[in-house]
Scaffold this motif. Sequence first.
Motif: not given
Length: 325
Positions: A222-236
């Motif tokens: 499963m994906p690693q889960l930890f707080k981060d501020v990922q790029d919004s365009e990447k997340l979309k």
Amino acid sequence: MNKLEWKNYKQYNLKHIWRTSNECWISELFDFPLIKFLKKIKSGQKIFYNFLKLRYLIKRKPIIPVCQYAVTTRCTLNCKNCNSFIPYFTTQTHAKPISFEQFKKNLDKMLEAVDYINIFGFVGGEPLLVNDLYKMVEYALSKRQIHYVFMCTNCTILPSDELLKVMKNKKFAVQLSDYRQVKNIKNNVTVKYNTIKKLLVDNKIKISYIQEKLDANNWQTMPQLFKDVQDSEKLKKIYSRCFGLYCNIICEGIFSQCVCSMYMHRNLELTEGIKDELINLREEISSKDLTEKFIKFYSKQYSEFCHYCHFDSIQYGLPCGEQVE
């Protein structure tokens, strides 16, 4: 709803009904005769979408594409790469087996606020650990607003006679997980895959056994889960192809994006902004306000939980069901 919200709502709710009906594991469970017919027509997908759009403009209520209900987070197995993170729940964060009365309250409140639920599933943990499961399945199947119902099982517990009886329904199917090759299973647990499969076939209950058709080393982390501020365009971009789109889930009355968000809101410290995305079906709120919450939920370009979810960290080709302490 402004133009951007309407555009996103069409993308992540209305058009998503078609996508989920053609998703591999879902199409293994159900035939979807209307979808099958429309796929033969050149403009079938457009016709289907326009029908849903008109339906929404009349009813002003959202359709839930796929909703899973985690009736417990307890399980008979303890798989290292469990797709629900079950081994990593604590005594404090595990969800207790839901009672029929509480399940009924949650489902009734949800159905008052939505148009219909296309696909409704019973998941865990292991759902067969819950004594009232047959009552819940029977109740869900009785609702015209729920079009299809399924249940997942790891095939370590035989279904009761009461459950077998209610499962004999044309809109019900069972998704079988194949753990026959898994070693070092403890606590006197045995995999009864062949027995359960034969039992369901003999009772003419629809089943999906897609895992049986795959290579034994077909698991993934499963994906690693930890707080981060990922790029919004990447997340979309990630959100548009993430399996989390196919598994909105309820656990102890909380409706959230996916199994990852279910684990996170029960086990991690979250900001208030992310908590706002959760929909509490046990909250004292009018059906109208709850409807607005669901519309807002399906009008987002990605989930706030995606900031914690590192999709790129997933590894593939792992052995099935490796057990951990």
